[in-house]
Design a protein around this motif. Structure first.
Motif, short mmCIF file in Angstrom:
data_model
loop_
_atom_site.label_atom_id
_atom_site.label_comp_id
_atom_site.label_asym_id
_atom_site.label_seq_id
_atom_site.Cartn_x
_atom_site.Cartn_y
_atom_site.Cartn_z
N LEU A 184 0.87 -1.26 0.07
CA LEU A 184 0.06 -0.11 -0.11
C LEU A 184 0.88 1.19 0.08
O LEU A 184 0.60 2.17 -0.51
N ASP A 185 1.97 1.20 0.66
CA ASP A 185 2.79 2.43 0.63
C ASP A 185 3.31 2.62 -0.48
O ASP A 185 3.50 3.80 -0.88
N ARG A 186 3.73 1.50 -1.36
CA ARG A 186 4.25 1.57 -2.81
C ARG A 186 3.25 2.36 -3.87
O ARG A 186 3.62 3.23 -4.63
N GLU A 187 2.19 1.71 -3.72
CA GLU A 187 1.12 1.89 -4.44
C GLU A 187 0.30 3.15 -4.37
O GLU A 187 -0.30 3.87 -5.26
N ARG A 188 -0.07 3.39 -3.03
CA ARG A 188 -0.87 4.52 -2.73
C ARG A 188 -0.17 5.12 -1.69
O ARG A 188 -0.70 5.10 -0.39
N PRO A 189 0.96 6.00 -1.83
CA PRO A 189 1.69 6.47 -0.67
C PRO A 189 0.78 7.50 -0.05
O PRO A 189 0.03 8.36 -0.57
N GLY A 190 0.94 7.41 1.22
CA GLY A 190 0.05 8.34 2.22
C GLY A 190 -1.34 7.88 2.66
O GLY A 190 -2.07 8.19 3.45
N LEU A 191 -1.74 6.85 2.02
CA LEU A 191 -2.97 6.09 2.33
C LEU A 191 -3.07 5.74 3.69
O LEU A 191 -3.94 6.13 4.65
N VAL A 192 -1.94 4.88 4.21
CA VAL A 192 -1.98 4.45 5.46
C VAL A 192 -1.03 5.19 6.23
O VAL A 192 -0.15 5.55 6.10
N ARG A 193 -1.81 5.50 7.32
CA ARG A 193 -1.08 6.70 8.55
C ARG A 193 -0.52 6.01 9.64
O ARG A 193 0.07 6.77 10.68
N GLY A 194 -1.14 4.74 10.09
CA GLY A 194 -0.59 4.28 11.27
C GLY A 194 -0.39 2.59 11.09
O GLY A 194 -0.58 2.22 9.99
N GLU A 195 -0.11 1.99 12.21
CA GLU A 195 -0.03 0.54 12.07
C GLU A 195 -1.32 -0.22 11.62
O GLU A 195 -2.21 -0.01 12.30
N LEU A 196 -1.08 -1.15 10.95
CA LEU A 196 -2.41 -1.93 10.43
C LEU A 196 -2.72 -2.82 11.52
O LEU A 196 -1.89 -3.55 12.05
N ARG A 197 -4.06 -2.97 11.73
CA ARG A 197 -4.68 -4.13 12.49
C ARG A 197 -5.73 -4.70 11.56
O ARG A 197 -6.38 -3.82 10.68
N ALA A 198 -5.89 -6.03 11.59
CA ALA A 198 -6.89 -6.58 11.00
C ALA A 198 -7.62 -7.83 11.56
O ALA A 198 -7.25 -8.37 12.48
N GLU A 199 -8.94 -8.08 11.06
CA GLU A 199 -9.36 -9.35 11.57
C GLU A 199 -10.23 -9.94 10.23
O GLU A 199 -10.72 -9.42 9.47
N LEU A 200 -10.48 -11.31 10.43
CA LEU A 200 -11.13 -11.98 9.34
C LEU A 200 -12.49 -11.62 9.73
O LEU A 200 -13.16 -11.93 10.77
N ILE A 201 -13.37 -11.29 8.79
CA ILE A 201 -15.04 -11.23 8.67
C ILE A 201 -15.28 -12.51 8.72
O ILE A 201 -15.44 -13.07 7.39
N GLU A 202 -16.02 -12.96 9.74
CA GLU A 202 -16.79 -14.28 9.54
C GLU A 202 -17.98 -14.24 8.70
O GLU A 202 -18.56 -13.14 8.48
N GLY A 203 -18.35 -15.42 8.37
CA GLY A 203 -19.71 -15.71 7.71
C GLY A 203 -19.23 -16.22 6.13
O GLY A 203 -20.12 -16.73 5.62
N GLY A 204 -18.42 -15.58 5.40
CA GLY A 204 -17.99 -16.07 4.17
C GLY A 204 -17.61 -17.46 3.97
O GLY A 204 -17.08 -17.75 5.03
N ARG A 205 -18.12 -18.36 3.05
CA ARG A 205 -17.66 -19.58 3.06
C ARG A 205 -16.79 -19.64 1.80
O ARG A 205 -16.32 -20.91 1.36
N SER A 206 -16.54 -18.74 1.01
CA SER A 206 -15.96 -18.73 -0.12
C SER A 206 -14.40 -18.02 -0.07
O SER A 206 -13.62 -18.33 0.69
N ASN A 207 -14.42 -16.81 -0.62
CA ASN A 207 -13.15 -16.08 -0.38
C ASN A 207 -13.02 -15.52 0.85
O ASN A 207 -13.97 -15.49 1.64
N LEU A 208 -11.97 -14.95 1.46
CA LEU A 208 -11.69 -14.63 2.61
C LEU A 208 -11.71 -13.02 2.57
O LEU A 208 -11.16 -12.47 1.60
N THR A 209 -12.49 -12.55 3.53
CA THR A 209 -12.59 -11.07 3.62
C THR A 209 -12.01 -10.56 4.84
O THR A 209 -12.31 -11.14 5.99
N TYR A 210 -11.54 -9.25 4.92
CA TYR A 210 -10.57 -9.15 6.13
C TYR A 210 -10.97 -7.53 6.33
O TYR A 210 -11.10 -6.78 5.50
N ALA A 211 -11.39 -6.97 7.53
CA ALA A 211 -11.58 -5.66 7.87
C ALA A 211 -10.22 -5.19 8.48
O ALA A 211 -9.18 -5.72 9.35
#
Length: 345
Positions: free
Chosen positions: A19-46
């Motif tokens: 993201l820093d390479r492709e969209r400089p300045g988009l991310v401003r802090g340390e990333l945190r993430a969680e898997l969004i439950e419910g999907g049975r196919s592709n994986l989706t993260y917030a």
């Protein structure tokens, strides 16, 4: 939102670097993430940096049917629909390089809303609001099918001619790729669908997996805020989307079912009401929807069997996968009975 540990299938350090390479300045802090439950196919993260939120989508771990987990197609169609009446999230970027997180992925804007999946979730808002939510989903489908592909740069997004024949072949191949046990009746259903193949009407942009829990609904106004999960979208017969929605409107799933049970909620429109709403809004001929509903049962059986296969290989993430395989025989039987009924009518 969970801490900085990497959720399964997503390396936050590599994601941040990309993201820093492709969209400089988009991310401003340390990333945190969680898997969004419910999907049975592709994986989706917030994903969040503490100030902004995004959603990351990638194919499942392990056994992957490439045509069913195409991140590029999903990203393209969402981007194309952004300025139409169809509610979709904004897109941030697409990465087709497996080296970044181990698979292609894309990032889109976070949309706040509720993906109603189970009957008790809808019961909490009452029958009147439930009815409005589902009919709003039908109206969004009408809006999608009204979009002219060439006007949004999707004229080459699929080949409408021969669409249903290719769909049957494709889902037959996906069944073969995931077949690990005897499945009585499923080959009979596949052949019966081929023998009764209908003549398609005017083509449209098809979602491919259109149902209530693939939409985000506003918490206060009950409006459809975003349609999600576009990886199976193409140009083709729009009644395939309607058939799937009808199937989910008539299914009677047990309360502990790992697949959607929303149709059991008080106030949920009947399958006939869903069909009538779509017909009134779209002006399309829906008299042959029984075939498409039977086809939807077949597709869901194949999807469930594929997930069951990944579960047996230990390649699923989340809860409820141990029960998926038990759903397949009932789906096959409903598909056969629906097709027989449509032919008798």
């Amino acid at each position: 939102m969970s801490g900085t540990d990497n959720p399964p299938g997503l390396d936050l350090g590599r994601l941040r670097d990309h993201l820093d390479r492709e969209r400089p300045g988009l991310v401003r802090g340390e990333l945190r993430a969680e898997l969004i439950e419910g999907g049975r196919s592709n994986l989706t993260y917030a994903v969040t940096d503490g100030a902004s939120r995004w959603v990351v989508r990638r194919p499942p771990l392990g056994h992957v049917l490439a045509t069913a987990h195409d991140m590029t197609r999903e990203h393209r169609v969402i981007s194309a629909l952004h300025d139409t009446p169809v509610p979709v999230p904004g897109t941030v970027l697409l990465c087709e390089d497996d080296a970044v997180i181990g698979a292609p992925f894309y990032v889109m804007e976070y949309v706040d809303g509720i993906p109603y999946r189970f009957a008790d979730e809808l019961a909490a808002i009452g029958p009147d609001r439930t009815r409005d939510v589902v009919l709003g989903l039908v109206d969004a489908l009408v809006a999608l099918h009204a979009v002219e592909p060439q006007r949004v740069g999707l004229a080459d997004f699929g080949r409408p001619e021969g669409f249903l024949e290719r769909q049957l072949r494709r889902w037959g191949k996906q069944l073969a790729a995931s077949r690990s046990r005897e499945l009585p009746g499923i080959d009979e259903l596949h052949q019966a669908l081929a023998d009764a193949l209908p003549q398609s009407g005017p083509a449209a942009i098809v979602h491919g997996d259109y149902r209530l829990d693939n939409a985000l609904v506003g918490r206060d106004d009950d409006q459809v805020k975003a349609i999600l999960d576009w990886e199976m979208s193409t140009l083709g017969d729009p009644l395939t989307d309607l058939g799937l929605l009808v199937m989910y409107s008539e299914r009677e799933a047990p309360a502990d079912s790992p697949v959607p049970t929303a149709s059991a909620a008080p106030g949920h429109p009947t399958a006939s009401e869903v069909i009538a709403r779509y017909a009134a809004g779209s002006g399309r001929d829906v008299t042959g929807v029984g075939w498409y509903t039977a086809f939807a049962y077949f597709k869901l059986a194949v999807i469930a069997e594929g997930i069951h296969y990944r579960y047996t290989l230990g390649q699923t993430v989340g809860a409820g996968f141990d029960r998926i395989g038990g759903l397949v025989p009932g789906l096959v039987e409903r598909g056969l009975s629906t097709l027989r009924t449509s032919q008798e009518g």
